[in-house]
Design an enzyme around this catalytic site. Sequence first.
Site, PDB file in Angstrom:
ATOM      1  N   ASN A 119       0.842  -1.198   0.000  1.00 59.69           N
ATOM      2  CA  ASN A 119       0.000   0.000   0.000  1.00 59.69           C
ATOM      3  C   ASN A 119       0.880   1.253   0.000  1.00 59.69           C
ATOM      4  O   ASN A 119       0.633   2.203  -0.743  1.00 59.69           O
ATOM      5  CB  ASN A 119      -0.905  -0.035   1.230  1.00 59.69           C
ATOM      6  CG  ASN A 119      -2.149   0.785   1.092  1.00 59.69           C
ATOM      7  OD1 ASN A 119      -2.805   0.750   0.061  1.00 59.69           O
ATOM      8  ND2 ASN A 119      -2.495   1.512   2.139  1.00 59.69           N
ATOM      9  N   ILE A 128      -5.608   4.568  -7.622  1.00 62.89           N
ATOM     10  CA  ILE A 128      -5.599   3.307  -6.882  1.00 62.89           C
ATOM     11  C   ILE A 128      -5.729   3.739  -5.428  1.00 62.89           C
ATOM     12  O   ILE A 128      -4.784   4.270  -4.850  1.00 62.89           O
ATOM     13  CB  ILE A 128      -4.316   2.495  -7.138  1.00 62.89           C
ATOM     14  CG1 ILE A 128      -4.221   2.104  -8.614  1.00 62.89           C
ATOM     15  CG2 ILE A 128      -4.299   1.253  -6.243  1.00 62.89           C
ATOM     16  CD1 ILE A 128      -2.953   1.342  -8.982  1.00 62.89           C
ATOM     17  N   PRO A 129      -6.915   3.580  -4.846  1.00 63.86           N
ATOM     18  CA  PRO A 129      -7.263   4.287  -3.607  1.00 63.86           C
ATOM     19  C   PRO A 129      -6.652   3.725  -2.319  1.00 63.86           C
ATOM     20  O   PRO A 129      -7.363   3.217  -1.443  1.00 63.86           O
ATOM     21  CB  PRO A 129      -8.784   4.196  -3.588  1.00 63.86           C
ATOM     22  CG  PRO A 129      -9.070   2.894  -4.265  1.00 63.86           C
ATOM     23  CD  PRO A 129      -8.024   2.780  -5.349  1.00 63.86           C
ATOM     24  N   CYS A 130      -5.362   3.885  -2.163  1.00 66.25           N
ATOM     25  CA  CYS A 130      -4.695   3.418  -0.941  1.00 66.25           C
ATOM     26  C   CYS A 130      -5.172   4.199   0.283  1.00 66.25           C
ATOM     27  O   CYS A 130      -5.066   3.706   1.407  1.00 66.25           O
ATOM     28  CB  CYS A 130      -3.180   3.478  -1.093  1.00 66.25           C
ATOM     29  SG  CYS A 130      -2.526   5.064  -1.603  1.00 66.25           S
ATOM     30  N   HIS A 131      -5.740   5.373   0.075  1.00 59.30           N
ATOM     31  CA  HIS A 131      -6.247   6.159   1.206  1.00 59.30           C
ATOM     32  C   HIS A 131      -7.468   5.498   1.853  1.00 59.30           C
ATOM     33  O   HIS A 131      -7.828   5.842   2.970  1.00 59.30           O
ATOM     34  CB  HIS A 131      -6.585   7.592   0.760  1.00 59.30           C
ATOM     35  CG  HIS A 131      -7.667   7.665  -0.284  1.00 59.30           C
ATOM     36  ND1 HIS A 131      -7.408   7.467  -1.628  1.00 59.30           N
ATOM     37  CD2 HIS A 131      -8.995   7.893  -0.182  1.00 59.30           C
ATOM     38  CE1 HIS A 131      -8.536   7.581  -2.309  1.00 59.30           C
ATOM     39  NE2 HIS A 131      -9.516   7.844  -1.448  1.00 59.30           N
TER      40      HIS A 131
END
Length: 167
Positions: A119, A128-131
Site C-alpha cells: 500500500n 488506486i485508492p490506498c487512502h
Amino acid sequence: MDRGREMTYFTYPSEIGELRIVEDEGYIVAVDLTGTESSEIQAMYIESAIVATAAEQLYEYLSGERLVFDLPLRPKGTEFQLAVWNALLAIPYGQTRSYRDIAVAIGNPKAVRAVGMANHHNPISFIIPCHRVIGANGSLVGYGGGLPLKKRLLDMEQSVVENGLFK
C-alpha cells in the site's frame, strides 16, 4: 527501460498540492504529489492526451464529481504488489477496508504487514485508492500524503455518499 520512447509527465496545481501524472506508452504509471519520495521518476515534461485526461478525472474526483476513474493503468510492481493494488481498486468509493481485509481478499490472510508495505509503495495515488485502507480498529494509519490528507479524502467521499450526490 529502453523502449525507444521516454516516459512523459506533467504537473497540475490542485487544492491538495501539485499533482504529477506520469504516462508510459499510453498508460498511467504514476500519480503523486510533487515533493513526495516517489517523485524521483525520470521522464520528459510533456502533457500527453492520456495525462490530460487523467488530470481532468482527478479534478472531478477532488471536487466530488467522479466516483470511478476510467483510465488505462499500468502500475509497476511485484506480483504481490499488483495483487494488493488490484484489491484496492475493488474498494468502493466512500468505503474503507482494513489491511487485514485486503490480505484476506488476495488470499494471504497472514500478509497484513506486507499489504501495508505494498500500500505504501502504490505508485498511482488517488486513482488506486490506498487512502481507503485503515487500521483494523478503524484508525487512520499510514498514508504517504500525510494523515490530514487521508482524512480529507475519506471525509470528502463520505460526504458525497451521505448527501446522495451519486447513487
